[in-house]
Write an enzyme that holds these catalytic residues in place. Structure first.
Site, short mmCIF file in Angstrom:
data_model
loop_
_atom_site.label_atom_id
_atom_site.label_comp_id
_atom_site.label_asym_id
_atom_site.label_seq_id
_atom_site.Cartn_x
_atom_site.Cartn_y
_atom_site.Cartn_z
CE LYS A 166 -2.07 -1.08 3.88
NZ LYS A 166 -1.34 -2.34 4.17
NE ARG A 176 -4.68 -1.27 9.80
CZ ARG A 176 -3.54 -0.82 9.27
NH1 ARG A 176 -3.46 0.41 8.84
NH2 ARG A 176 -2.52 -1.61 9.18
NE ARG A 215 7.67 -2.61 6.21
CZ ARG A 215 6.34 -2.68 6.16
NH1 ARG A 215 5.69 -1.96 5.29
NH2 ARG A 215 5.68 -3.45 7.00
NE ARG A 244 6.23 -0.57 10.13
CZ ARG A 244 5.12 -0.59 9.39
NH1 ARG A 244 5.08 0.05 8.24
NH2 ARG A 244 4.05 -1.24 9.80
NE ARG A 247 1.89 -4.95 11.17
CZ ARG A 247 2.92 -4.71 10.34
NH1 ARG A 247 4.13 -5.18 10.63
NH2 ARG A 247 2.75 -3.99 9.26
P1 AP5 Z 1 4.87 -1.53 1.83
O1 AP5 Z 1 4.56 -0.70 0.63
O2 AP5 Z 1 5.61 -0.90 2.95
O3 AP5 Z 1 3.53 -2.27 2.35
P2 AP5 Z 1 2.28 -1.73 3.16
O4 AP5 Z 1 1.06 -2.42 2.64
O5 AP5 Z 1 2.28 -0.24 3.20
O6 AP5 Z 1 2.66 -2.34 4.57
P3 AP5 Z 1 2.48 -1.85 6.07
O7 AP5 Z 1 3.10 -2.94 6.90
O8 AP5 Z 1 2.99 -0.46 6.26
O9 AP5 Z 1 0.97 -1.91 6.25
P4 AP5 Z 1 0.23 -1.98 7.56
O10 AP5 Z 1 -1.13 -1.69 7.06
O11 AP5 Z 1 0.35 -3.20 8.38
O12 AP5 Z 1 0.99 -0.91 8.49
P5 AP5 Z 1 0.67 0.58 8.88
O13 AP5 Z 1 1.92 1.33 8.87
O14 AP5 Z 1 -0.49 1.11 8.11
O15 AP5 Z 1 5.68 -2.82 1.31
C1 AP5 Z 1 6.15 -3.80 2.22
C2 AP5 Z 1 7.52 -4.33 1.76
O16 AP5 Z 1 7.36 -5.01 0.51
C3 AP5 Z 1 8.56 -3.21 1.49
O17 AP5 Z 1 9.83 -3.67 1.85
C4 AP5 Z 1 8.49 -2.98 -0.04
O18 AP5 Z 1 9.71 -2.52 -0.56
C5 AP5 Z 1 8.14 -4.37 -0.52
N1 AP5 Z 1 7.30 -4.37 -1.73
C6 AP5 Z 1 6.26 -3.53 -2.01
N2 AP5 Z 1 5.71 -3.85 -3.20
C7 AP5 Z 1 6.41 -4.93 -3.66
C8 AP5 Z 1 6.32 -5.72 -4.84
N3 AP5 Z 1 5.39 -5.50 -5.79
N4 AP5 Z 1 7.19 -6.76 -4.99
C9 AP5 Z 1 8.15 -7.00 -4.05
N5 AP5 Z 1 8.28 -6.28 -2.91
C10 AP5 Z 1 7.41 -5.25 -2.72
O19 AP5 Z 1 0.14 0.38 10.39
C11 AP5 Z 1 1.00 0.00 11.44
C12 AP5 Z 1 0.20 -0.11 12.73
O20 AP5 Z 1 -0.39 1.17 13.05
C13 AP5 Z 1 -0.98 -1.08 12.70
O21 AP5 Z 1 -0.58 -2.41 13.00
C14 AP5 Z 1 -1.88 -0.48 13.80
O22 AP5 Z 1 -1.41 -0.81 15.09
C15 AP5 Z 1 -1.70 1.01 13.60
N6 AP5 Z 1 -2.69 1.58 12.66
C16 AP5 Z 1 -2.41 2.18 11.47
N7 AP5 Z 1 -3.55 2.58 10.88
C17 AP5 Z 1 -4.56 2.22 11.70
C18 AP5 Z 1 -5.97 2.34 11.61
N8 AP5 Z 1 -6.57 2.91 10.55
N9 AP5 Z 1 -6.71 1.85 12.63
C19 AP5 Z 1 -6.14 1.27 13.71
N10 AP5 Z 1 -4.80 1.12 13.85
C20 AP5 Z 1 -4.01 1.59 12.85
#
Ligand code: AP5
Length: 207
Positions: A13, A88, A127, A153, A164
């Site tokens: 994402k 979410r 990552r 992270r 997660r």
């Molecule tokens: P990346 O692009 O970083 O993936 P992502 O989907 O953004 O992953 P996140 O782990 O950031 O998502 P998340 O939803 O769990 O975490 P968030 O920060 O929102 O890609 C991942 C890896 O793959 C990278 O190394 C990249 O280079 C690689 N990659 C990408 N595309 C690729 C491809 N096509 N091929 C190969 N490799 C690839 O949330 C973190 C925490 O915050 C949550 O657990 C929760 O506690 C809290 N939180 C955040 N938002 C909320 C909410 N709305 N409600 C409640 N709690 C929340």
């Protein structure tokens, strides 16, 4: 462009949101990034969020809804936004609907990125993020340049990633039928190079 990206942890994402931001000239609004920034700044909200994030749990709805409500009022979000990781839960989706209705700017697309669970664990655990620029790298698929100062992270340890993913299945997957009913949901295969995934997203948006 008013778009939500939905997908399990590490489905790409953030990577795709950065690319869409460049293309459509609207900001990426990532609740994960906002919460990590609050945590790094040591604010009360950051401290409250930390317990949930470290455990791989979702932060309470009211906290993230408040953050997004405030962020949508910034000038750069007036022409549109790419929401990454929000909503979410169904209550967050309902709240977002109300926030956008109040502003007269309804959501246009919800894009779901699909990736299998084994790949997600590998994507998350390898990552790395550039501390200065926030650029997202992957030790195998998109290696960082030599000398980059990298962050790993805390919630990207394998056991936390698995929690997660379970949390996604339990709390976030329900968003898909919710948005399907509203006729907003589009699905994209997230396996392939980032360029291939971007091309699929753009063709889905043009369809
Ligand atoms: P990346 O692009 O970083 O993936 P992502 O989907 O953004 O992953 P996140 O782990 O950031 O998502 P998340 O939803 O769990 O975490 P968030 O920060 O929102 O890609 C991942 C890896 O793959 C990278 O190394 C990249 O280079 C690689 N990659 C990408 N595309 C690729 C491809 N096509 N091929 C190969 N490799 C690839 O949330 C973190 C925490 O915050 C949550 O657990 C929760 O506690 C809290 N939180 C955040 N938002 C909320 C909410 N709305 N409600 C409640 N709690 C929340």
């Amino acid at each position: 462009m008013r778009l939500v990206l939905v997908g399990p942890p590490a489905s790409g994402k953030g990577t795709q949101a950065d690319r869409l931001t460049d293309r459509f000239r609207v900001p990426k609004i990532s609740t994960g990034d906002m919460l990590r920034a609050a945590r790094a700044a040591g604010t009360t909200l950051g401290k409250e969020a930390e317990t949930f994030m470290t455990a791989g749990k979702l932060v309470p709805d009211q906290v993230v809804i408040g953050l997004v409500d405030e962020r949508l009022d910034h000038d750069d979000a007036k022409p549109g936004f790419i929401l990454d990781g929000f909503p979410r839960t169904v209550p967050q989706a309902e709240a977002l609907g109300a926030l956008l209705e109040k502003r007269g700017t309804p959501l246009q697309y919800v894009l779901q990125i699909d990736v299998s669970r084994e790949l997600l664990v590998e994507r998350a655990t390898l990552r790395r993020i550039d501390k200065r620029s926030g650029q997202i790298y992957h030790l195998k698929y998109n290696p960082p340049p030599p000398g980059a100062e990298l962050d790993h992270r805390a919630d990207d340890q394998e056991e936390t990633v698995k929690r997660r993913l379970d949390e996604y299945d339990a709390m976030t997957a329900a968003l898909l039928p919710f948005y399907e009913k509203l006729g907003l949901l589009r699905r994209v295969d997230g396996v392939g190079t980032p360029d291939e995934v971007t091309a699929r997203i753009l063709s889905e948006l043009e369809r």
